[in-house]
Design a protein around this motif. Structure first.
Motif, PDB file in Angstrom:
ATOM      1  N   MET A 176       0.844  -1.190   0.000  1.00  0.00           N
ATOM      2  CA  MET A 176       0.000   0.000   0.000  1.00  0.00           C
ATOM      3  C   MET A 176       0.886   1.249   0.000  1.00  0.00           C
ATOM      4  O   MET A 176       1.948   1.255   0.621  1.00  0.00           O
ATOM      5  N   PRO A 177       0.455   2.322  -0.650  1.00  0.00           N
ATOM      6  CA  PRO A 177       1.233   3.561  -0.621  1.00  0.00           C
ATOM      7  C   PRO A 177       1.360   4.137   0.791  1.00  0.00           C
ATOM      8  O   PRO A 177       2.306   4.849   1.087  1.00  0.00           O
ATOM      9  N   GLY A 178       0.416   3.793   1.672  1.00  0.00           N
ATOM     10  CA  GLY A 178       0.456   4.292   3.046  1.00  0.00           C
ATOM     11  C   GLY A 178       1.320   3.464   3.973  1.00  0.00           C
ATOM     12  O   GLY A 178       1.440   3.773   5.157  1.00  0.00           O
ATOM     13  N   ALA A 179       1.948   2.399   3.466  1.00  0.00           N
ATOM     14  CA  ALA A 179       2.822   1.575   4.299  1.00  0.00           C
ATOM     15  C   ALA A 179       4.051   2.372   4.699  1.00  0.00           C
ATOM     16  O   ALA A 179       4.571   3.173   3.923  1.00  0.00           O
ATOM     17  N   PRO A 180       4.541   2.194   5.940  1.00  0.00           N
ATOM     18  CA  PRO A 180       5.696   2.974   6.386  1.00  0.00           C
ATOM     19  C   PRO A 180       6.945   2.676   5.568  1.00  0.00           C
ATOM     20  O   PRO A 180       7.221   1.533   5.231  1.00  0.00           O
ATOM     21  N   SER A 181       7.698   3.726   5.277  1.00  0.00           N
ATOM     22  CA  SER A 181       8.939   3.519   4.535  1.00  0.00           C
ATOM     23  C   SER A 181      10.055   3.072   5.481  1.00  0.00           C
ATOM     24  O   SER A 181      10.856   2.224   5.127  1.00  0.00           O
ATOM     25  N   ARG A 182      10.119   3.651   6.673  1.00  0.00           N
ATOM     26  CA  ARG A 182      11.098   3.259   7.695  1.00  0.00           C
ATOM     27  C   ARG A 182      10.374   3.243   9.042  1.00  0.00           C
ATOM     28  O   ARG A 182      10.233   4.277   9.679  1.00  0.00           O
ATOM     29  N   PRO A 183       9.950   2.080   9.527  1.00  0.00           N
ATOM     30  CA  PRO A 183       9.190   2.050  10.776  1.00  0.00           C
ATOM     31  C   PRO A 183      10.018   2.321  12.028  1.00  0.00           C
ATOM     32  O   PRO A 183       9.455   2.654  13.064  1.00  0.00           O
ATOM     33  N   LEU A 184      11.348   2.211  11.976  1.00  0.00           N
ATOM     34  CA  LEU A 184      12.237   2.480  13.115  1.00  0.00           C
ATOM     35  C   LEU A 184      11.833   1.679  14.358  1.00  0.00           C
ATOM     36  O   LEU A 184      11.739   2.220  15.459  1.00  0.00           O
ATOM     37  N   MET A 185      11.607   0.386  14.173  1.00  0.00           N
ATOM     38  CA  MET A 185      11.094  -0.453  15.263  1.00  0.00           C
ATOM     39  C   MET A 185      12.073  -0.595  16.423  1.00  0.00           C
ATOM     40  O   MET A 185      11.655  -0.616  17.577  1.00  0.00           O
ATOM     41  N   LEU A 186      13.367  -0.692  16.163  1.00  0.00           N
ATOM     42  CA  LEU A 186      14.327  -0.859  17.255  1.00  0.00           C
ATOM     43  C   LEU A 186      14.291   0.353  18.188  1.00  0.00           C
ATOM     44  O   LEU A 186      14.296   0.199  19.417  1.00  0.00           O
ATOM     45  N   ARG A 187      14.216   1.544  17.623  1.00  0.00           N
ATOM     46  CA  ARG A 187      14.132   2.763  18.425  1.00  0.00           C
ATOM     47  C   ARG A 187      12.839   2.794  19.236  1.00  0.00           C
ATOM     48  O   ARG A 187      12.819   3.190  20.398  1.00  0.00           O
ATOM     49  N   LYS A 188      11.746   2.347  18.631  1.00  0.00           N
ATOM     50  CA  LYS A 188      10.457   2.345  19.320  1.00  0.00           C
ATOM     51  C   LYS A 188      10.413   1.300  20.431  1.00  0.00           C
ATOM     52  O   LYS A 188       9.835   1.543  21.491  1.00  0.00           O
ATOM     53  N   VAL A 189      11.025   0.155  20.208  1.00  0.00           N
ATOM     54  CA  VAL A 189      11.076  -0.871  21.251  1.00  0.00           C
ATOM     55  C   VAL A 189      11.909  -0.376  22.433  1.00  0.00           C
ATOM     56  O   VAL A 189      11.538  -0.578  23.595  1.00  0.00           O
ATOM     57  N   PHE A 190      13.006   0.296  22.158  1.00  0.00           N
ATOM     58  CA  PHE A 190      13.831   0.850  23.240  1.00  0.00           C
ATOM     59  C   PHE A 190      13.065   1.911  24.025  1.00  0.00           C
ATOM     60  O   PHE A 190      13.053   1.899  25.253  1.00  0.00           O
ATOM     61  N   ALA A 191      12.405   2.827  23.319  1.00  0.00           N
ATOM     62  CA  ALA A 191      11.625   3.871  23.990  1.00  0.00           C
ATOM     63  C   ALA A 191      10.488   3.257  24.796  1.00  0.00           C
ATOM     64  O   ALA A 191      10.209   3.681  25.927  1.00  0.00           O
ATOM     65  N   THR A 192       9.844   2.237  24.252  1.00  0.00           N
ATOM     66  CA  THR A 192       8.759   1.560  24.958  1.00  0.00           C
ATOM     67  C   THR A 192       9.270   0.911  26.232  1.00  0.00           C
ATOM     68  O   THR A 192       8.626   0.993  27.284  1.00  0.00           O
ATOM     69  N   THR A 193      10.424   0.286  26.174  1.00  0.00           N
ATOM     70  CA  THR A 193      10.995  -0.375  27.345  1.00  0.00           C
ATOM     71  C   THR A 193      11.294   0.631  28.449  1.00  0.00           C
ATOM     72  O   THR A 193      10.983   0.388  29.622  1.00  0.00           O
ATOM     73  N   VAL A 194      11.861   1.764  28.079  1.00  0.00           N
ATOM     74  CA  VAL A 194      12.194   2.783  29.079  1.00  0.00           C
ATOM     75  C   VAL A 194      10.930   3.388  29.688  1.00  0.00           C
ATOM     76  O   VAL A 194      10.799   3.498  30.914  1.00  0.00           O
ATOM     77  N   VAL A 195       9.973   3.766  28.847  1.00  0.00           N
ATOM     78  CA  VAL A 195       8.741   4.381  29.347  1.00  0.00           C
ATOM     79  C   VAL A 195       7.946   3.388  30.198  1.00  0.00           C
ATOM     80  O   VAL A 195       7.425   3.742  31.262  1.00  0.00           O
ATOM     81  N   ALA A 196       7.876   2.135  29.778  1.00  0.00           N
ATOM     82  CA  ALA A 196       7.151   1.125  30.552  1.00  0.00           C
ATOM     83  C   ALA A 196       7.815   0.889  31.902  1.00  0.00           C
ATOM     84  O   ALA A 196       7.128   0.667  32.909  1.00  0.00           O
ATOM     85  N   ALA A 197       9.146   0.955  31.965  1.00  0.00           N
ATOM     86  CA  ALA A 197       9.843   0.795  33.243  1.00  0.00           C
ATOM     87  C   ALA A 197       9.516   1.949  34.184  1.00  0.00           C
ATOM     88  O   ALA A 197       9.287   1.736  35.384  1.00  0.00           O
ATOM     89  N   VAL A 198       9.463   3.156  33.648  1.00  0.00           N
ATOM     90  CA  VAL A 198       9.130   4.323  34.476  1.00  0.00           C
ATOM     91  C   VAL A 198       7.687   4.231  34.973  1.00  0.00           C
ATOM     92  O   VAL A 198       7.407   4.477  36.156  1.00  0.00           O
ATOM     93  N   VAL A 199       6.769   3.865  34.097  1.00  0.00           N
ATOM     94  CA  VAL A 199       5.359   3.742  34.497  1.00  0.00           C
ATOM     95  C   VAL A 199       5.192   2.626  35.523  1.00  0.00           C
ATOM     96  O   VAL A 199       4.465   2.780  36.511  1.00  0.00           O
TER      97      VAL A 199
END
Length: 94
Positions: free
Chosen positions: A41-64
């Protein structure tokens, strides 16, 4: 609560935070000006940056999770202190 309970709470918070973080910074193939892959699909992400998002999720989830731990352990707040809708009492689950 034991370690396994806190691990389960962290796991649930991690997934909730992941779904909140996923849309940040996403640009579609069309927006980025990339060549649109055949069959995608044209709306599919070109660069999802999943590793960065997983790292940010891990840090934010630890704080919460740490905040939830503090509230439950040191503030004295329990589930019985939270107002429930009519008909939902702790006695009805016993």
């Amino acid at each position: 609560m034991g370690f396994v309970s806190w691990l389960a709470i962290y796991f649930i918070i991690w997934w909730v935070v992941l779904f909140a973080v996923l849309p940040f910074g996403v640009r579609s193939q069309e927006e980025a000006g990339d060549r649109i892959e055949p069959g995608s699909m044209p709306g599919a992400p070109s660069r999802p940056l999943m590793l960065r998002k997983v790292f940010a999720t891990t840090v934010v989830a630890a704080v919460v999770t740490a905040a939830v731990y503090w509230v439950i352990t040191y503030s004295g707040l329990t589930l019985d202190d939270i107002p429930m809708p009519v008909g939902f009492t702790s006695e009805s689950y016993s």
